[in-house]
Scaffold this motif. Structure first.
Motif, PDB file in Angstrom:
ATOM      1  N   MET A   1      36.029  35.019   3.811  1.00 12.00           N
ATOM      2  CA  MET A   1      36.192  33.717   4.453  1.00 12.00           C
ATOM      3  C   MET A   1      36.828  32.700   3.505  1.00 12.00           C
ATOM      4  O   MET A   1      37.598  31.844   3.935  1.00 12.00           O
ATOM      5  CB  MET A   1      34.827  33.208   4.956  1.00 12.00           C
ATOM      6  CG  MET A   1      34.162  34.123   5.990  1.00 12.00           C
ATOM      7  SD  MET A   1      35.242  34.584   7.381  1.00 12.00           S
ATOM      8  CE  MET A   1      35.253  33.047   8.315  1.00 12.00           C
ATOM      9  N   ALA A   2      36.522  32.821   2.200  1.00 12.07           N
ATOM     10  CA  ALA A   2      37.138  31.924   1.222  1.00 12.07           C
ATOM     11  C   ALA A   2      38.637  32.201   1.099  1.00 12.07           C
ATOM     12  O   ALA A   2      39.448  31.265   1.031  1.00 12.07           O
ATOM     13  CB  ALA A   2      36.461  32.079  -0.138  1.00 12.07           C
ATOM     14  N   CYS A   3      39.007  33.478   1.082  1.00 10.91           N
ATOM     15  CA  CYS A   3      40.435  33.852   1.012  1.00 10.91           C
ATOM     16  C   CYS A   3      41.195  33.322   2.219  1.00 10.91           C
ATOM     17  O   CYS A   3      42.310  32.789   2.091  1.00 10.91           O
ATOM     18  CB  CYS A   3      40.585  35.375   0.920  1.00 10.91           C
ATOM     19  SG  CYS A   3      40.085  36.080  -0.663  1.00 10.91           S
ATOM     20  N   LEU A   4      40.606  33.480   3.398  1.00 13.91           N
ATOM     21  CA  LEU A   4      41.256  32.993   4.617  1.00 13.91           C
ATOM     22  C   LEU A   4      41.356  31.473   4.615  1.00 13.91           C
ATOM     23  O   LEU A   4      42.353  30.894   5.080  1.00 13.91           O
ATOM     24  CB  LEU A   4      40.488  33.472   5.849  1.00 13.91           C
ATOM     25  CG  LEU A   4      40.432  34.988   6.073  1.00 13.91           C
ATOM     26  CD1 LEU A   4      39.659  35.310   7.355  1.00 13.91           C
ATOM     27  CD2 LEU A   4      41.832  35.595   6.131  1.00 13.91           C
ATOM     28  N   ALA A   5      40.334  30.800   4.067  1.00 11.26           N
ATOM     29  CA  ALA A   5      40.345  29.338   4.011  1.00 11.26           C
ATOM     30  C   ALA A   5      41.459  28.845   3.090  1.00 11.26           C
ATOM     31  O   ALA A   5      42.154  27.874   3.407  1.00 11.26           O
ATOM     32  CB  ALA A   5      38.993  28.821   3.524  1.00 11.26           C
TER      33      ALA A   5
END
Length: 462
Positions: free
Chosen positions: A419-423
Protein backbone atom coordinates in the motif's frame (compact mmCIF):
# COMPACT_ATOMS: atom_id res chain seq x y z
CA UNK A 1 -16.35 7.67 14.07
CA UNK A 2 -17.29 5.69 10.98
CA UNK A 3 -13.87 6.28 9.45
CA UNK A 4 -12.12 4.96 12.58
CA UNK A 5 -14.00 1.66 12.47
CA UNK A 6 -13.62 1.37 8.69
CA UNK A 7 -9.82 1.32 9.02
CA UNK A 8 -8.21 -2.09 8.57
CA UNK A 9 -6.93 -3.45 11.91
CA UNK A 10 -3.19 -3.35 12.51
CA UNK A 11 -1.25 -6.61 12.17
CA UNK A 12 -0.61 -6.63 15.93
CA UNK A 13 -4.33 -6.28 16.59
CA UNK A 14 -5.06 -9.21 14.27
CA UNK A 15 -2.39 -11.34 15.95
CA UNK A 16 -3.70 -10.51 19.43
CA UNK A 17 -7.21 -11.49 18.37
CA UNK A 18 -5.83 -14.80 17.04
CA UNK A 19 -3.90 -15.23 20.31
CA UNK A 20 -7.09 -14.68 22.35
CA UNK A 21 -9.00 -17.14 20.14
CA UNK A 22 -6.18 -19.67 20.60
CA UNK A 23 -6.51 -19.30 24.39
CA UNK A 24 -10.29 -19.84 24.15
CA UNK A 25 -9.65 -22.93 22.03
CA UNK A 26 -7.62 -24.48 24.86
CA UNK A 27 -10.88 -24.60 26.86
CA UNK A 28 -12.88 -26.16 24.01
CA UNK A 29 -10.53 -28.33 21.93
CA UNK A 30 -9.49 -31.65 23.54
CA UNK A 31 -5.82 -31.85 24.49
CA UNK A 32 -3.73 -34.49 22.77
CA UNK A 33 -0.29 -35.38 21.49
CA UNK A 34 1.60 -37.57 19.06
CA UNK A 35 4.46 -39.84 19.82
CA UNK A 36 7.68 -38.59 18.29
CA UNK A 37 10.89 -40.33 17.45
CA UNK A 38 14.40 -39.08 16.87
CA UNK A 39 16.10 -39.68 13.53
CA UNK A 40 19.59 -38.74 12.44
CA UNK A 41 18.40 -35.37 11.17
CA UNK A 42 15.14 -34.44 12.92
CA UNK A 43 12.40 -35.28 15.39
CA UNK A 44 9.47 -36.72 13.41
CA UNK A 45 5.85 -37.50 14.26
CA UNK A 46 4.81 -41.15 14.39
CA UNK A 47 1.71 -41.41 12.13
CA UNK A 48 -1.33 -42.91 13.86
CA UNK A 49 0.10 -42.33 17.35
CA UNK A 50 -2.22 -39.48 18.38
CA UNK A 51 -3.93 -39.88 21.77
CA UNK A 52 -5.89 -37.54 24.04
CA UNK A 53 -4.34 -36.34 27.31
CA UNK A 54 -5.40 -34.17 30.25
CA UNK A 55 -6.38 -30.64 29.28
CA UNK A 56 -4.32 -27.59 30.34
CA UNK A 57 -6.48 -24.57 29.40
CA UNK A 58 -4.93 -21.09 29.30
CA UNK A 59 -5.94 -18.37 31.74
CA UNK A 60 -5.85 -14.58 31.33
CA UNK A 61 -2.32 -14.37 32.75
CA UNK A 62 -1.18 -17.12 30.37
CA UNK A 63 -2.24 -15.02 27.37
CA UNK A 64 0.06 -12.15 28.32
CA UNK A 65 2.82 -14.46 29.52
CA UNK A 66 2.72 -16.09 26.08
CA UNK A 67 3.64 -12.76 24.47
CA UNK A 68 6.75 -12.48 26.65
CA UNK A 69 7.63 -16.14 26.07
CA UNK A 70 7.09 -15.71 22.34
CA UNK A 71 9.47 -12.75 22.28
CA UNK A 72 12.09 -14.74 24.20
CA UNK A 73 11.70 -17.80 21.95
CA UNK A 74 12.02 -15.67 18.81
CA UNK A 75 14.86 -13.51 20.18
CA UNK A 76 17.59 -14.80 17.79
CA UNK A 77 15.39 -13.99 14.79
CA UNK A 78 14.22 -10.65 16.19
CA UNK A 79 17.77 -9.46 16.74
CA UNK A 80 18.84 -10.76 13.34
CA UNK A 81 16.16 -8.59 11.70
CA UNK A 82 17.35 -5.53 13.61
CA UNK A 83 21.01 -6.21 12.81
CA UNK A 84 20.33 -6.70 9.08
CA UNK A 85 18.24 -3.52 9.03
CA UNK A 86 21.01 -1.57 10.74
CA UNK A 87 23.74 -3.00 8.51
CA UNK A 88 21.91 -2.14 5.30
CA UNK A 89 21.23 1.35 6.56
CA UNK A 90 25.00 1.79 6.83
CA UNK A 91 25.45 0.45 3.27
CA UNK A 92 22.68 2.69 1.90
CA UNK A 93 24.27 5.70 3.61
CA UNK A 94 27.27 5.28 1.29
CA UNK A 95 25.03 5.62 -1.80
CA UNK A 96 26.41 2.36 -3.24
CA UNK A 97 23.02 0.69 -3.84
CA UNK A 98 21.55 3.78 -5.53
CA UNK A 99 24.67 4.05 -7.69
CA UNK A 100 24.42 0.39 -8.73
CA UNK A 101 20.79 0.78 -9.79
CA UNK A 102 21.39 3.99 -11.70
CA UNK A 103 24.47 2.51 -13.38
CA UNK A 104 22.29 -0.35 -14.62
CA UNK A 105 19.81 2.21 -15.98
CA UNK A 106 22.57 4.14 -17.73
CA UNK A 107 24.02 1.03 -19.40
CA UNK A 108 20.65 0.05 -20.89
CA UNK A 109 19.44 3.49 -21.98
CA UNK A 110 17.10 3.47 -25.01
CA UNK A 111 16.76 -0.32 -24.76
CA UNK A 112 13.43 -0.48 -22.97
CA UNK A 113 12.95 -4.22 -22.60
CA UNK A 114 16.59 -4.85 -21.67
CA UNK A 115 16.35 -2.05 -19.12
CA UNK A 116 13.18 -3.45 -17.57
CA UNK A 117 14.66 -6.96 -17.43
CA UNK A 118 17.98 -5.75 -16.02
CA UNK A 119 16.47 -3.72 -13.18
CA UNK A 120 13.91 -6.44 -12.35
CA UNK A 121 16.57 -9.16 -12.20
CA UNK A 122 18.71 -6.95 -9.96
CA UNK A 123 15.84 -6.37 -7.55
CA UNK A 124 14.77 -10.03 -7.72
CA UNK A 125 18.21 -11.04 -6.45
CA UNK A 126 17.90 -8.53 -3.62
CA UNK A 127 14.44 -9.95 -2.88
CA UNK A 128 15.67 -13.55 -2.93
CA UNK A 129 18.30 -12.61 -0.34
CA UNK A 130 15.66 -10.84 1.77
CA UNK A 131 17.51 -7.52 1.42
CA UNK A 132 15.07 -4.90 0.05
CA UNK A 133 11.71 -6.42 0.96
CA UNK A 134 10.59 -3.48 3.10
CA UNK A 135 13.08 -0.91 1.79
CA UNK A 136 11.67 -1.37 -1.74
CA UNK A 137 9.37 1.60 -1.04
CA UNK A 138 12.34 3.97 -1.28
CA UNK A 139 13.09 2.86 -4.86
CA UNK A 140 9.59 3.31 -6.30
CA UNK A 141 10.37 6.90 -7.49
CA UNK A 142 13.20 5.48 -9.63
CA UNK A 143 10.73 3.05 -11.22
CA UNK A 144 8.33 5.90 -11.94
CA UNK A 145 11.09 7.96 -13.58
CA UNK A 146 12.05 4.95 -15.71
CA UNK A 147 8.46 4.33 -16.79
CA UNK A 148 7.92 8.00 -17.69
CA UNK A 149 11.12 8.11 -19.72
CA UNK A 150 9.93 5.07 -21.70
CA UNK A 151 6.38 6.48 -22.07
CA UNK A 152 4.64 3.63 -20.22
CA UNK A 153 2.59 4.22 -17.05
CA UNK A 154 2.91 4.20 -13.26
CA UNK A 155 1.84 0.52 -13.14
CA UNK A 156 4.99 -0.38 -15.08
CA UNK A 157 7.04 1.88 -12.80
CA UNK A 158 5.81 0.12 -9.66
CA UNK A 159 6.15 -3.30 -11.29
CA UNK A 160 9.79 -2.86 -12.30
CA UNK A 161 10.78 -2.29 -8.68
CA UNK A 162 8.10 -3.94 -6.54
CA UNK A 163 7.33 -7.02 -8.64
CA UNK A 164 11.03 -7.34 -9.40
CA UNK A 165 11.83 -7.60 -5.70
CA UNK A 166 8.81 -9.71 -4.75
CA UNK A 167 9.21 -12.21 -7.59
CA UNK A 168 12.54 -13.02 -5.92
CA UNK A 169 11.15 -12.84 -2.39
CA UNK A 170 8.36 -15.26 -3.33
CA UNK A 171 10.96 -18.06 -3.43
CA UNK A 172 13.69 -16.38 -1.34
CA UNK A 173 16.21 -19.17 -1.73
CA UNK A 174 18.76 -17.43 0.56
CA UNK A 175 16.51 -15.39 2.87
CA UNK A 176 17.31 -16.25 6.51
CA UNK A 177 14.17 -14.60 7.85
CA UNK A 178 11.60 -16.65 5.91
CA UNK A 179 13.07 -19.80 4.36
CA UNK A 180 15.77 -19.94 7.04
CA UNK A 181 13.22 -19.66 9.85
CA UNK A 182 10.86 -22.19 8.28
CA UNK A 183 13.68 -24.69 7.75
CA UNK A 184 14.88 -24.20 11.30
CA UNK A 185 11.40 -24.99 12.64
CA UNK A 186 11.08 -27.95 10.24
CA UNK A 187 14.51 -29.19 11.46
CA UNK A 188 16.02 -29.02 7.98
CA UNK A 189 19.56 -27.80 7.30
CA UNK A 190 19.54 -24.03 6.72
CA UNK A 191 19.24 -23.24 2.98
CA UNK A 192 19.11 -26.92 2.04
CA UNK A 193 17.31 -27.60 -1.24
CA UNK A 194 18.69 -24.37 -2.67
CA UNK A 195 19.24 -25.86 -6.16
CA UNK A 196 15.56 -26.63 -6.75
CA UNK A 197 14.55 -23.29 -5.22
CA UNK A 198 16.80 -21.44 -7.68
CA UNK A 199 15.02 -23.22 -10.54
CA UNK A 200 11.65 -22.11 -9.12
CA UNK A 201 13.02 -18.57 -8.59
CA UNK A 202 14.25 -18.34 -12.20
CA UNK A 203 10.89 -19.56 -13.54
CA UNK A 204 8.86 -17.10 -11.44
CA UNK A 205 11.13 -14.14 -12.30
CA UNK A 206 11.07 -15.00 -16.03
CA UNK A 207 7.27 -15.28 -16.00
CA UNK A 208 7.05 -11.90 -14.23
CA UNK A 209 9.37 -10.17 -16.71
CA UNK A 210 7.44 -11.59 -19.67
CA UNK A 211 4.15 -10.44 -18.14
CA UNK A 212 5.51 -6.89 -17.69
CA UNK A 213 6.88 -7.00 -21.27
CA UNK A 214 3.44 -7.97 -22.57
CA UNK A 215 1.70 -5.20 -20.64
CA UNK A 216 4.34 -2.58 -21.58
CA UNK A 217 4.13 -3.44 -25.27
CA UNK A 218 0.33 -3.37 -25.14
CA UNK A 219 0.18 0.19 -23.81
CA UNK A 220 3.04 1.23 -26.08
CA UNK A 221 0.85 0.31 -29.06
CA UNK A 222 -2.30 1.80 -27.56
CA UNK A 223 -2.11 3.79 -24.27
CA UNK A 224 -5.88 3.49 -23.86
CA UNK A 225 -5.40 -0.25 -23.23
CA UNK A 226 -3.53 0.45 -19.99
CA UNK A 227 -5.10 0.05 -16.55
CA UNK A 228 -4.37 3.75 -15.95
CA UNK A 229 -5.39 4.83 -19.44
CA UNK A 230 -7.16 7.97 -18.25
CA UNK A 231 -4.18 9.17 -16.16
CA UNK A 232 -0.93 7.21 -16.73
CA UNK A 233 0.95 8.96 -13.91
CA UNK A 234 -1.51 10.00 -11.19
CA UNK A 235 1.25 11.36 -8.97
CA UNK A 236 4.14 13.17 -10.67
CA UNK A 237 7.30 12.73 -8.66
CA UNK A 238 9.22 15.91 -7.89
CA UNK A 239 12.81 15.49 -6.84
CA UNK A 240 12.31 12.24 -4.98
CA UNK A 241 15.01 10.33 -6.83
CA UNK A 242 18.52 11.50 -7.64
CA UNK A 243 19.42 10.37 -11.13
CA UNK A 244 22.89 11.94 -11.08
CA UNK A 245 24.57 9.56 -8.64
CA UNK A 246 27.81 8.22 -10.08
CA UNK A 247 29.43 4.86 -9.34
CA UNK A 248 32.70 5.61 -7.54
CA UNK A 249 35.58 3.37 -6.54
CA UNK A 250 34.33 3.49 -2.94
CA UNK A 251 30.87 2.32 -4.07
CA UNK A 252 32.44 -0.63 -5.88
CA UNK A 253 34.47 -1.58 -2.80
CA UNK A 254 31.36 -1.37 -0.59
CA UNK A 255 29.38 -3.62 -2.93
CA UNK A 256 32.32 -6.02 -3.26
CA UNK A 257 32.59 -6.17 0.54
CA UNK A 258 28.86 -6.97 0.75
CA UNK A 259 29.20 -9.77 -1.83
CA UNK A 260 32.24 -11.19 -0.02
CA UNK A 261 30.41 -11.13 3.31
CA UNK A 262 27.35 -12.93 1.93
CA UNK A 263 29.63 -15.38 0.10
CA UNK A 264 31.48 -16.21 3.32
CA UNK A 265 28.18 -16.84 5.06
CA UNK A 266 26.90 -19.11 2.29
CA UNK A 267 30.19 -21.05 2.46
CA UNK A 268 29.82 -21.35 6.23
CA UNK A 269 26.25 -22.64 5.89
CA UNK A 270 27.22 -25.50 3.61
CA UNK A 271 30.65 -26.30 5.04
CA UNK A 272 30.24 -25.57 8.75
CA UNK A 273 26.45 -25.66 9.30
CA UNK A 274 26.26 -22.00 10.26
CA UNK A 275 22.89 -20.68 11.33
CA UNK A 276 21.14 -17.41 12.13
CA UNK A 277 23.58 -16.31 14.85
CA UNK A 278 26.52 -16.54 12.47
CA UNK A 279 24.56 -14.53 9.91
CA UNK A 280 24.01 -11.77 12.47
CA UNK A 281 27.76 -11.72 13.16
CA UNK A 282 28.59 -11.55 9.44
CA UNK A 283 26.27 -8.57 8.93
CA UNK A 284 27.85 -6.76 11.87
CA UNK A 285 31.24 -7.35 10.22
CA UNK A 286 29.81 -6.06 6.91
CA UNK A 287 28.54 -2.89 8.64
CA UNK A 288 31.88 -2.18 10.35
CA UNK A 289 33.83 -2.93 7.14
CA UNK A 290 31.55 -0.65 5.14
CA UNK A 291 32.14 2.19 7.61
CA UNK A 292 35.89 1.67 7.29
CA UNK A 293 35.79 1.67 3.46
CA UNK A 294 33.62 4.82 3.26
CA UNK A 295 35.45 6.51 6.16
CA UNK A 296 32.28 6.77 8.22
CA UNK A 297 33.09 7.91 11.74
CA UNK A 298 32.26 5.57 14.65
CA UNK A 299 29.58 7.93 15.92
CA UNK A 300 27.92 8.19 12.51
CA UNK A 301 28.15 4.41 12.09
CA UNK A 302 26.20 3.97 15.32
CA UNK A 303 23.66 6.62 14.28
CA UNK A 304 23.07 5.12 10.82
CA UNK A 305 22.92 1.58 12.22
CA UNK A 306 20.32 2.40 14.84
CA UNK A 307 18.26 4.48 12.42
CA UNK A 308 18.07 1.41 10.18
CA UNK A 309 17.31 -0.91 13.08
CA UNK A 310 14.66 1.48 14.41
CA UNK A 311 12.79 1.29 11.13
CA UNK A 312 12.46 -2.49 11.50
CA UNK A 313 11.40 -2.70 15.17
CA UNK A 314 7.75 -3.04 14.15
CA UNK A 315 8.49 -5.92 11.77
CA UNK A 316 10.95 -7.58 14.15
CA UNK A 317 8.70 -7.70 17.21
CA UNK A 318 5.80 -9.04 15.15
CA UNK A 319 7.79 -12.28 14.90
CA UNK A 320 7.66 -12.67 18.68
CA UNK A 321 3.98 -11.74 18.72
CA UNK A 322 3.27 -14.45 16.16
CA UNK A 323 5.34 -16.95 18.14
CA UNK A 324 3.14 -16.31 21.20
CA UNK A 325 0.21 -17.97 19.40
CA UNK A 326 2.20 -21.17 19.04
CA UNK A 327 3.23 -20.89 22.71
CA UNK A 328 -0.44 -20.88 23.76
CA UNK A 329 -1.28 -23.83 21.50
CA UNK A 330 1.71 -25.82 22.74
CA UNK A 331 1.22 -25.04 26.43
CA UNK A 332 -2.49 -25.79 26.10
CA UNK A 333 -1.61 -29.17 24.52
CA UNK A 334 -3.92 -28.60 21.53
CA UNK A 335 -1.37 -28.06 18.74
CA UNK A 336 -1.20 -31.78 17.97
CA UNK A 337 -5.02 -31.97 18.12
CA UNK A 338 -5.21 -29.27 15.43
CA UNK A 339 -2.71 -31.20 13.32
CA UNK A 340 -4.74 -34.40 13.77
CA UNK A 341 -7.91 -32.58 12.68
CA UNK A 342 -6.23 -31.17 9.59
CA UNK A 343 -4.78 -34.59 8.79
CA UNK A 344 -8.27 -36.09 8.95
CA UNK A 345 -9.59 -33.38 6.62
CA UNK A 346 -6.78 -34.05 4.16
CA UNK A 347 -7.07 -37.84 4.35
CA UNK A 348 -8.74 -38.05 0.90
CA UNK A 349 -5.83 -36.13 -0.64
CA UNK A 350 -2.76 -37.72 -2.13
CA UNK A 351 0.65 -36.39 -1.10
CA UNK A 352 0.69 -34.17 -4.20
CA UNK A 353 -2.78 -32.69 -3.70
CA UNK A 354 -2.00 -32.29 0.01
CA UNK A 355 1.01 -30.16 -0.90
CA UNK A 356 -1.22 -28.00 -3.11
CA UNK A 357 -3.72 -27.65 -0.25
CA UNK A 358 -0.87 -26.44 2.00
CA UNK A 359 0.03 -23.80 -0.56
CA UNK A 360 -3.56 -22.56 -0.85
CA UNK A 361 -4.03 -22.49 2.94
CA UNK A 362 -0.87 -20.40 3.37
CA UNK A 363 -1.91 -18.04 0.59
CA UNK A 364 -5.24 -17.40 2.32
CA UNK A 365 -3.64 -17.06 5.76
CA UNK A 366 -1.31 -14.39 4.39
CA UNK A 367 -4.29 -12.05 4.01
CA UNK A 368 -4.37 -12.01 7.83
CA UNK A 369 -0.65 -12.17 8.68
CA UNK A 370 1.47 -10.51 5.99
CA UNK A 371 4.76 -10.81 7.87
CA UNK A 372 6.70 -13.64 6.17
CA UNK A 373 8.74 -14.58 9.22
CA UNK A 374 5.71 -14.09 11.48
CA UNK A 375 3.69 -16.47 9.34
CA UNK A 376 6.53 -19.00 9.42
CA UNK A 377 6.54 -19.25 13.20
CA UNK A 378 2.76 -19.72 13.25
CA UNK A 379 2.22 -22.22 10.45
CA UNK A 380 5.41 -24.29 10.33
CA UNK A 381 4.87 -25.95 13.75
CA UNK A 382 1.54 -27.16 12.30
CA UNK A 383 2.70 -27.96 8.77
CA UNK A 384 5.81 -29.89 9.80
CA UNK A 385 4.03 -32.75 11.59
CA UNK A 386 1.21 -32.57 9.05
CA UNK A 387 3.75 -33.13 6.27
CA UNK A 388 5.11 -36.17 8.14
CA UNK A 389 1.62 -37.66 8.49
CA UNK A 390 0.73 -37.04 4.82
CA UNK A 391 4.08 -38.37 3.58
CA UNK A 392 4.96 -34.98 2.11
CA UNK A 393 8.66 -34.02 2.19
CA UNK A 394 9.36 -31.28 4.71
CA UNK A 395 11.06 -29.21 2.01
CA UNK A 396 7.69 -29.14 0.24
CA UNK A 397 6.00 -27.88 3.41
CA UNK A 398 8.57 -25.07 3.62
CA UNK A 399 8.13 -24.19 -0.06
CA UNK A 400 4.33 -24.29 0.17
CA UNK A 401 4.52 -21.84 3.06
CA UNK A 402 7.02 -19.56 1.27
CA UNK A 403 5.16 -19.32 -2.02
CA UNK A 404 1.79 -19.03 -0.30
CA UNK A 405 3.15 -16.14 1.75
CA UNK A 406 5.21 -14.54 -1.01
CA UNK A 407 2.70 -14.63 -3.86
CA UNK A 408 -0.30 -13.03 -2.16
CA UNK A 409 1.85 -10.20 -0.81
CA UNK A 410 1.49 -8.54 -4.23
CA UNK A 411 -2.29 -8.16 -3.95
CA UNK A 412 -3.38 -8.19 -0.29
CA UNK A 413 -4.53 -4.73 0.90
CA UNK A 414 -3.34 -5.61 4.41
CA UNK A 415 0.30 -5.41 3.24
CA UNK A 416 1.74 -2.12 4.47
CA UNK A 417 4.64 -2.32 1.99
CA UNK A 418 2.35 -2.79 -1.03
CA UNK A 419 0.00 0.00 0.00
CA UNK A 420 2.94 2.34 0.66
CA UNK A 421 4.42 1.60 -2.79
CA UNK A 422 1.07 2.28 -4.46
CA UNK A 423 0.66 5.50 -2.44
CA UNK A 424 4.08 6.77 -3.57
CA UNK A 425 3.09 6.12 -7.21
CA UNK A 426 -0.49 7.34 -6.78
CA UNK A 427 -1.90 4.03 -8.09
CA UNK A 428 -5.31 3.02 -6.66
CA UNK A 429 -5.34 -0.47 -5.14
CA UNK A 430 -8.35 -1.47 -7.25
CA UNK A 431 -6.44 -0.62 -10.46
CA UNK A 432 -3.36 -2.49 -9.23
CA UNK A 433 -5.44 -5.56 -8.30
CA UNK A 434 -6.94 -5.63 -11.81
CA UNK A 435 -3.42 -5.55 -13.29
CA UNK A 436 -1.73 -8.05 -10.98
CA UNK A 437 -4.51 -10.67 -10.61
CA UNK A 438 -3.60 -12.52 -13.86
CA UNK A 439 0.06 -12.60 -12.82
CA UNK A 440 -0.91 -14.02 -9.44
CA UNK A 441 -2.81 -16.77 -11.24
CA UNK A 442 0.25 -17.51 -13.41
CA UNK A 443 2.44 -17.67 -10.30
CA UNK A 444 -0.02 -20.03 -8.63
CA UNK A 445 0.03 -22.43 -11.59
CA UNK A 446 3.84 -22.41 -11.50
CA UNK A 447 3.76 -23.08 -7.75
CA UNK A 448 1.40 -26.04 -8.10
CA UNK A 449 3.50 -27.58 -10.87
CA UNK A 450 6.74 -27.31 -8.89
CA UNK A 451 5.14 -28.58 -5.67
CA UNK A 452 3.75 -31.65 -7.43
CA UNK A 453 7.10 -32.34 -9.10
CA UNK A 454 8.81 -31.90 -5.71
CA UNK A 455 6.53 -34.53 -4.14
CA UNK A 456 7.10 -36.94 -7.02
CA UNK A 457 10.88 -36.63 -6.76
CA UNK A 458 10.72 -36.85 -2.93
CA UNK A 459 12.52 -33.51 -2.52
CA UNK A 460 14.85 -34.06 0.40
CA UNK A 461 17.14 -31.76 2.36
CA UNK A 462 19.90 -31.76 -0.29
Amino acid sequence: MKKRFATLPDAYVILFIILALAAIMTWVVPAGEYEREETDTATVVVPGSYSQIDSEPAGLMDVFLAIQEGMIAAAPLIFLVLIIGGSFAVIEATGAIDALILKTIEKTKNKELILIAGVMVLFSVFGALGIVVNAVIAFIPIGIILARSMKFDAIVGVSIIYLGAYSGFATAFLDPLTVGTAQQIAELPIFSGVGYRIVIYATVVLATILYIFWYAKKIQRDPSKGVLSDNPFPKVEKGQADTDVEMTGVHKLVLLWLVIGIGIYVYGVFQHQWGLNEMAAIFLIIAVGTAFIDRITPNRLVAEFFNGAKGLVYGALIIGMARSIVVILENGKILDTIVEGMAAMMAPFTSATGAVAMFIANALFNFLVTSGSGQAVIVMPIMTPLADIMDVPRQIAVQAYKMGDGFTNVITPTSGVLMACLAVAGVPWTKWAKFVAPLLLIWSVIAIIFLVIGVWMDWGPF
